[in-house]
Design an enzyme around this catalytic site. Structure first.
Site, PDB file in Angstrom:
ATOM      1  N   GLU A 108       1.447  -0.678  -5.092  1.00 30.97           N
ATOM      2  CA  GLU A 108       0.436   0.336  -5.343  1.00 30.97           C
ATOM      3  C   GLU A 108       1.170   1.663  -5.330  1.00 30.97           C
ATOM      4  O   GLU A 108       1.455   2.217  -4.269  1.00 30.97           O
ATOM      5  CB  GLU A 108      -0.659   0.331  -4.278  1.00 30.97           C
ATOM      6  CG  GLU A 108      -1.777   1.304  -4.605  1.00 30.97           C
ATOM      7  CD  GLU A 108      -2.308   2.103  -3.426  1.00 30.97           C
ATOM      8  OE1 GLU A 108      -3.407   2.666  -3.533  1.00 30.97           O
ATOM      9  OE2 GLU A 108      -1.611   2.194  -2.402  1.00 30.97           O
ATOM     10  N   ASP A 155       0.832  -1.198   0.000  1.00 32.62           N
ATOM     11  CA  ASP A 155       0.000   0.000   0.000  1.00 32.62           C
ATOM     12  C   ASP A 155       0.870   1.253   0.000  1.00 32.62           C
ATOM     13  O   ASP A 155       1.868   1.330   0.726  1.00 32.62           O
ATOM     14  CB  ASP A 155      -0.893  -0.019   1.251  1.00 32.62           C
ATOM     15  CG  ASP A 155      -1.907   1.096   1.274  1.00 32.62           C
ATOM     16  OD1 ASP A 155      -2.734   1.176   0.355  1.00 32.62           O
ATOM     17  OD2 ASP A 155      -1.876   1.902   2.230  1.00 32.62           O
TER      18      ASP A 155
END
Length: 571
Positions: free
Chosen positions: A289, A218
């Site tokens: 990401e 993330d």
């Protein structure tokens, strides 16, 4: 025909499973609820492993299921080494992994390294320890009597800095602030601190030892901040994607990623992670990401000694226009080829408007901040037609494919959700100027005429399901050969049979401008992005098509309806 540049970098991971994997994202709180409390859970995932096996995916990726106050739906992690009670237990996790293994599905989990929850033991200790303490050095605290230490904005709206004194009540904390690129309850780690680095090494080892096959990272581009924390050209309006000048007019976003993103130091972190994982198993996936421009910068994350893959967000953001899509495909594949990495394809996830809805708007006007009942509504039928075509084209390309739960059912965004039901922190922190991401996170339908559409047996649902949601349930599509679910299953199986994920593409030239057409091995993949049916001089037998109706026999020309894709066996 024109061919893309060949791979110029030899790598040792050419046979790795993830190079052509179809990976299905599960948002645990919205997938399936086994105990009826309105929140999905790990046993719920296990109970539907047959659906995932029939779909034909190679792996599942789970969004966070760790203990969390759920300020940001689990992306505010309070304990990185356990399972949140509302989702189950570590034993439930082990059962789920075993069930996935039994049907040949690998498991990928989220790692959230940019920030923790403010309820994490380290941040509570930091507040208790006071200014200048070693505990506070694990996060980013700064002293400034004149206000926030810089002009950085939270991606959820407002300032990225919060005062410490109101949290502790101590006079010595006056004029101290801590950094949070997201919600105030998500303080950013200080990645210069050795204990932060070691804690995440332990995290990787812990979950890999439990059988995890990969990690989705993330905010992979955000861990390291520019030295000195200089001001941001977009200031507190970075969440908008543009700045606002003194007259209230919008100023277009520059190509700059900002002083908090894509700093050179992130790459040393991922080289370290690769060494940690390689010592366990050499084929463990790391996928970034990272919202980074230009593509050459993104390619730095997927060098052989760093990440395995990075999400191709440029493809996700592309308008439904042949020229736009081709440019993204060319630039991303060429940038990745320079480092010997595969390209990934993704059209929906838990942070964006579902593509079955996004494509229901005129190209170039697709919404990206959520949709409410008062907003312009999409053409639902057109959106689904284009979404099926877009998915089928992407599955025909070499590389990996990521899917978001429910897209195989043709699920649209919930575009008429009552604002009182919204839970995304972006809704409140932007003073209700952006609807947020709740519309794509609505719990899945599994059954017809059942409580919560089969999400559970009690009818409870943490977000409201729209009327008619059960019409998308697998139970409603199983016997329909033209259903979206049937198309996904057929396409994934055909993709594997013809090894399209391991292929190379050549563009077919001389076709109308609204056409995308490539040859991948012995398969021709053709998309008509226009609004008129086309008859094209392409020969082959139809393998898969995105529109309803009988598939044609072998022919010397193919008729492709508007907003549709077909695969042809060219041999």
């Amino acid at each position: 025909m024109t061919s893309l540049a060949p791979v110029v970098t030899a790598r040792n991971d050419q046979e790795a499973w993830w190079r052509d994997a179809v990976i299905y994202q599960i948002y645990p709180r919205s997938f399936a609820d086994s105990d009826g409390d309105g929140l999905g859970d790990l046993p719920g995932i296990t109970s539907h492993m047959d659906h995932l096996a029939a779909l034909g995916v190679d792996a599942i990726w789970l969004s966070p299921f760790y203990p969390s106050p759920q300020v940001d739906a689990g992306y505010d992690v309070a304990d990185y080494f356990d399972v949140a009670p509302e989702y189950g237990t570590l034993a439930d996790f082990d059962v789920m992994v075993a069930a996935a293994r039994a049907v040949g599905i690998r498991v990928v989990v989220d790692v959230v390294p940019n920030h923790s929850s403010d309820q994490h033991a380290w941040f509570r200790a930091a507040l208790a320890a006071g200014p200048g303490s070693p505990e506070r050095d694990r996060y980013i605290f700064r002293h400034n009597p004149d206000g926030p230490p810089n002009n950085w904005g939270s991606l959820f709206g407002g300032s990225a800095w919060t005062r410490v004194e109101p949290l502790t009540g101590r006079p010595e904390d006056r004029d101290w602030w801590y950094l949070h690129l997201f919600a105030a309850e998500q303080p950013d780690f200080n990645w210069d601190h050795p204990e932060v680095r070691e804690m995440f090494r332990d995290f990787l080892r812990f979950w890999a030892t439990r059988g995890v096959d990969g990690f989705r990272v993330d905010v992979a581009h955000g861990l390291v901040k520019a030295p000195g924390l200089p001001d941001d050209a977009l200031g507190a309006d970075r969440w908008r994607g543009f700045a606002v000048d003194e007259d209230g007019a919008s100023v277009p976003k520059t190509a700059d990623n900002g002083p908090m993103f894509d700093q050179p130091g992130v790459h040393e972190i991922y080289r370290d992670w690769r060494r940690v994982l390689s010592a366990i198993r050499p084929d463990i996936l790391l996928v970034a990401e990272a919202w980074v421009d230009p593509p050459e910068h993104m390619a730095r994350y997927v060098r052989e000694d760093e990440m395995s893959q990075a999400f191709n967000f440029d493809y996700l953001k592309s308008a439904w226009r042949a020229a736009d899509l081709r440019q993204v495909i060319d630039t991303s594949m060429e940038a990745n080829a320079a480092v010997g990495a595969p390209t990934t394809w993704v059209l929906s996830n838990h942070d964006v408007v579902r593509h079955a809805t996004r494509f229901g708007y005129p190209p170039g006007s697709e919404p990206d901040g959520g949709i409410g009942a008062e907003d312009p509504q999409p053409d639902a039928a057109l959106g689904l037609r284009r979404a099926r075509a877009a998915t089928l084209f992407a599955l025909g390309l070499p590389g990996g494919m990521y899917m978001f739960q429910g897209e195989e059912l043709g699920l649209p965004e919930h575009t008429t959700m009552d604002d009182s039901a919204r839970q995304d922190p972006a809704w409140l922190r932007t003073d209700k100027q952006t609807r947020g991401r709740d519309g794509c996170r609505v719990p899945l339908p599994w059954a017809v005429d059942a409580p919560a559409c089969g999400f559970n047996t009690t009818g409870l649902s943490w977000l409201p399901q729209p009327e008619g949601w059960d019409g998308y349930a697998p139970a409603a599509q199983e016997t329909d050969p033209d259903s979206t679910l049937a198309m996904y299953r057929r396409a994934i199986a055909t993709r594997r049979e013809w090894r399209l994920g391991r292929g190379e593409i050549q563009w077919l030239e001389g076709l109308p401008g609204q056409v995308l057409a490539v040859r991948n091995g012995e398969v021709i993949v053709v998309t008509n992005t226009g609004d008129e049916e086309l008859q094209l001089p392409l020969a082959g037998t139809v393998l898969v098509q995105s529109w309803n109706g009988e598939m044609g026999d072998r022919a010397d020309t193919v008729v492709v309806p508007a907003n549709a894709t077909v695969w042809l066996a060219a041999s």
